[in-house]
Design a protein around this motif. Sequence first.
Motif, PDB file in Angstrom:
ATOM      1  N   ALA A  14       0.842  -1.190   0.000  1.00  0.00           N
ATOM      2  CA  ALA A  14       0.000   0.000   0.000  1.00  0.00           C
ATOM      3  C   ALA A  14       0.884   1.249   0.000  1.00  0.00           C
ATOM      4  N   GLY A  15       0.475   2.218  -0.809  1.00  0.00           N
ATOM      5  CA  GLY A  15       1.266   3.430  -0.972  1.00  0.00           C
ATOM      6  C   GLY A  15       2.257   3.371  -2.114  1.00  0.00           C
ATOM      7  N   SER A  17       3.605   2.185  -6.156  1.00  0.00           N
ATOM      8  CA  SER A  17       3.208   2.571  -7.514  1.00  0.00           C
ATOM      9  C   SER A  17       3.465   1.439  -8.492  1.00  0.00           C
ATOM     10  N   ARG A  66      -4.864   9.806  -8.134  1.00  0.00           N
ATOM     11  CA  ARG A  66      -3.864   8.758  -7.889  1.00  0.00           C
ATOM     12  C   ARG A  66      -3.435   8.077  -9.196  1.00  0.00           C
ATOM     13  N   ASN A  83      -0.433   5.478  -8.628  1.00  0.00           N
ATOM     14  CA  ASN A  83       0.325   5.905  -7.450  1.00  0.00           C
ATOM     15  C   ASN A  83      -0.525   5.768  -6.206  1.00  0.00           C
ATOM     16  N   ASN A  84       0.133   5.743  -5.065  1.00  0.00           N
ATOM     17  CA  ASN A  84      -0.564   5.642  -3.776  1.00  0.00           C
ATOM     18  C   ASN A  84      -1.593   4.513  -3.812  1.00  0.00           C
ATOM     19  N   LYS A  86      -3.862   1.327  -3.054  1.00  0.00           N
ATOM     20  CA  LYS A  86      -4.581   0.877  -1.865  1.00  0.00           C
ATOM     21  C   LYS A  86      -4.984  -0.587  -2.047  1.00  0.00           C
TER      22      LYS A  86
END
Length: 114
Positions: A14-15, A17, A66, A83-84, A86
Amino acid sequence: QVQFVETGGGLVQAGGSLRLSCAASRGTISMHTMGWYRQAPGKQREMVATILSGGNTNYRDSVKGRFTISRDNAKNTMYLQMNNLKPEDTAVYYCKDFTNPAYWGQGTQVTVSS
């Protein structure tokens, strides 16, 4: 008809890319509206993002800010920069050519661990 190979998926925390690629063959996609869809286990396939031939884009609310969809017509390829990430982004991701709605490629698996 145009066919696609989706690549770039994988396992990420998580977080993190990932950048997905959709390489087209047997035709050109430069004038086509294209998109990315995803399907999580036990859920229906859903639209993630779309891009018109002129470059206008649209995103589902949960990925706005994101994810970025783009295309390189010279390379006959579409991309999805994620990106980012989840855990709820975990799914098989498919590229879509709206001129041939019945066709789906094999997709690429994206798994986001918490």
